[in-house]
Design an enzyme around this catalytic site. Structure first.
Site, PDB file in Angstrom:
ATOM      1  N   THR A   7      13.265  62.330  14.252  1.00 25.03           N
ATOM      2  CA  THR A   7      13.347  62.576  15.699  1.00 25.03           C
ATOM      3  C   THR A   7      14.012  63.912  16.006  1.00 25.03           C
ATOM      4  OG1 THR A   7      13.487  60.194  16.098  1.00 25.03           O
ATOM      5  CG2 THR A   7      14.180  61.654  17.884  1.00 25.03           C
ATOM      6  N   GLY A  43      15.690  51.151  20.407  1.00 24.67           N
ATOM      7  CA  GLY A  43      15.903  52.207  19.431  1.00 24.67           C
ATOM      8  C   GLY A  43      17.306  52.778  19.430  1.00 24.67           C
ATOM      9  N   LYS A  76      33.115  60.544  12.456  1.00 24.65           N
ATOM     10  CA  LYS A  76      33.256  61.595  13.466  1.00 24.65           C
ATOM     11  C   LYS A  76      34.726  61.883  13.756  1.00 24.65           C
ATOM     12  CE  LYS A  76      28.873  60.146  15.528  1.00 24.65           C
ATOM     13  NZ  LYS A  76      28.224  59.403  16.626  1.00 24.65           N
ATOM     14  N   VAL A  96      29.023  65.499  15.539  1.00 21.48           N
ATOM     15  CA  VAL A  96      29.974  64.729  16.337  1.00 21.48           C
ATOM     16  C   VAL A  96      29.571  64.773  17.808  1.00 21.48           C
ATOM     17  CG1 VAL A  96      32.383  64.472  17.040  1.00 21.48           C
ATOM     18  CG2 VAL A  96      31.844  65.271  14.725  1.00 21.48           C
TER      19      VAL A  96
END
Length: 440
Positions: A14, A189, A207, A134
């Site tokens: 994606t 999703g 993160k 992040v």
């Protein structure tokens, strides 16, 4: 105009497909802004036949990202594969070893070996950029690493996982169970088929570890983060929080203390009127506290193809605008060899207090026993609320909600364990930290 910046993209999911599309659609505008064109010279993905909505027919294809990093005629290697080891790790190291700039969105890789990679980048005189790793499209890395140079950070915290924030938002607003919200997140999703990494807090922890290093100059230490996910949050907790004037958010928090650095990821009750409490759905938010600026809160999309690709593109354009011989910005704001060993803070009083939910048998003496266990562990109670009786359990039961004054995590856990040993709990207890705004 300077020669074109040649890039190779490893990973055409994606984010990778969105990045290629943006570069193809806005090439002329980017060339004007950067003073040079940005040219996609090579790509790599596992399946050549898969439809991605972008035309890569005129771009050199590599089945193996490590081969792309080793052989392609590129200036920048963009790693969008994911994973803390394997092809992602090997290809990034290969690119850096060749003296090629690297842009990555891979927080797991950075949390595991970011310092090693930063040392290699500095040795070769190239950049290691990772804005997309992040908080998606929020430019928190550049802000902390460059824009706030000179500030001394005291705390960084925020909502860093859109999946968890979406689930908690739906639970509150639509009175749905955790399981129902998780299934909907998977359908849309927002959550993976195996959502463990997100809902148990691991994604947020990776993160947070990166932000901790940027803020406090220590080596990355993702294994030293107190970790608790949201899978045990119930509708009852959501409702009790609302009655007390709070909302529940999964927060990652890192703060500097006199004894070291504290890192924690856990569900947290935040006041309903606080800014961070208003951050709903898949949106992320990161708050930075420093001595000069005070508190800065950055809010925006934390995931998705366009948001993440935007962050990757920002890193690429920074490289395109740089010129040979310019001093490179260290990956973590200071030379990697100057990062200090991580020193974990001693357990200290948590000023916000704790929310404790206990579902107990409806019998004489339970209230007194609970109060005694709390007192035995030096815990002062701000309030005790008895919620409506529940006859749906095996035994008639009642729910008791305690809110403590400032106390330590260790004392709370010890007191709750002592209560469990008394035998009158009919469900697992719930313990949630409360974060209150600091006094001005």
């Amino acid at each position: 105009m300077a020669d074109a910046l040649k890039i190779g993209v490893a990973g055409l999911g994606t984010v990778g497909a969105s990045l290629v599309r943006i570069l193809q659609q806005r090439g002329n505008a980017l060339a004007v802004a950067c003073g040079r064109a940005i040219e996609i010279k090579a790509v790599s993905a596992r399946d050549r036949t898969r439809g991605r909505g972008v035309d890569v027919s005129g771009i050199e294809w590599f089945d193996d990202p490590v081969t792309l990093a080793a052989e392609a005629d590129i200036d920048v290697f963009i790693e969008l594969i994911g994973g803390a080891s394997g092809p992602a790790d090997l290809s990034v190291r290969q690119a850096l070893s060749r003296g090629i700039h690297v842009v990555t969105a891979n927080k797991a890789l950075l949390a595991r070996c970011g310092v090693e990679l930063a040392l290699l980048a500095e040795e070769k005189g190239v950049l290691l950029n990772y804005e997309a790793a992040v908080a998606g499209g929020i430019p928190v890395i550049k802000t902390m690493r460059e824009s706030l140079t000179g500030n001394s950070f005291s705390r960084v915290y925020g909502i860093m996982n859109g999946t968890c924030n979406y689930i908690l938002t739906r639970m509150e607003k639509e009175n749905l169970t955790f399981d129902a919200c998780l299934k909907e997140a998977q359908r849309l999703g927002y959550a993976e088929a195996d959502p463990t990494f997100d809902i148990e807090g691991n994604d947020t922890a990776h993160k947070l570890a990166i932000l901790t290093t940027l803020a406090f100059g220590n080596q990355i230490s993702a294994d030293d983060i107190y970790l608790e996910g949201i899978s045990n949050i119930t509708i009852e907790d959501i409702q009790a929080a609302a009655d007390l004037g709070y909302r529940i958010k999964l927060l990652g928090v890192a703060q500097k203390t006199e004894t070291g650095v504290e890192q924690r990821v856990h569900p947290t009750m935040v006041p309903q009127d606080s800014v961070i409490a208003q951050v709903d759905g898949v949106t992320n938010a990161v708050a930075i506290e420093s001595d000069i600026l005070g508190e800065l809160l950055m809010v925006g999309p934390g995931a998705g193809g366009n948001a993440t690709a935007s962050a990757v593109l920002g890193d690429v354009t920074d490289i395109a605008k740089s010129r040979p011989g310019e001093q490179k910005v260290p990956a973590f704001g200071r030379p990697a060899h100057l990062l200090e060993p991580y020193r974990q803070a001693e357990i200290k009083s948590h000023e916000g207090g704790y929310f404790i939910r206990l579902t107990v048998e409806d019998r004489t003496g339970v209230f007194a026993s609970i109060a005694t266990k709390m007192a035995d562990n030096r815990i002062s109670l701000e309030s005790i609320v008895q919620r409506p009786k529940n006859g749906g359990e095996t035994h008639a039961s009642q729910t008791i909600v305690l809110v403590t004054h400032a106390t330590t995590e260790a004392d709370v856990r010890t007191a709750v364990a002592a209560i469990q040993q008394e035998g009158y709990l009919v469900r697992e207890p719930q313990v949630i930290r409360i974060e209150r705004p600091k006094e001005n």
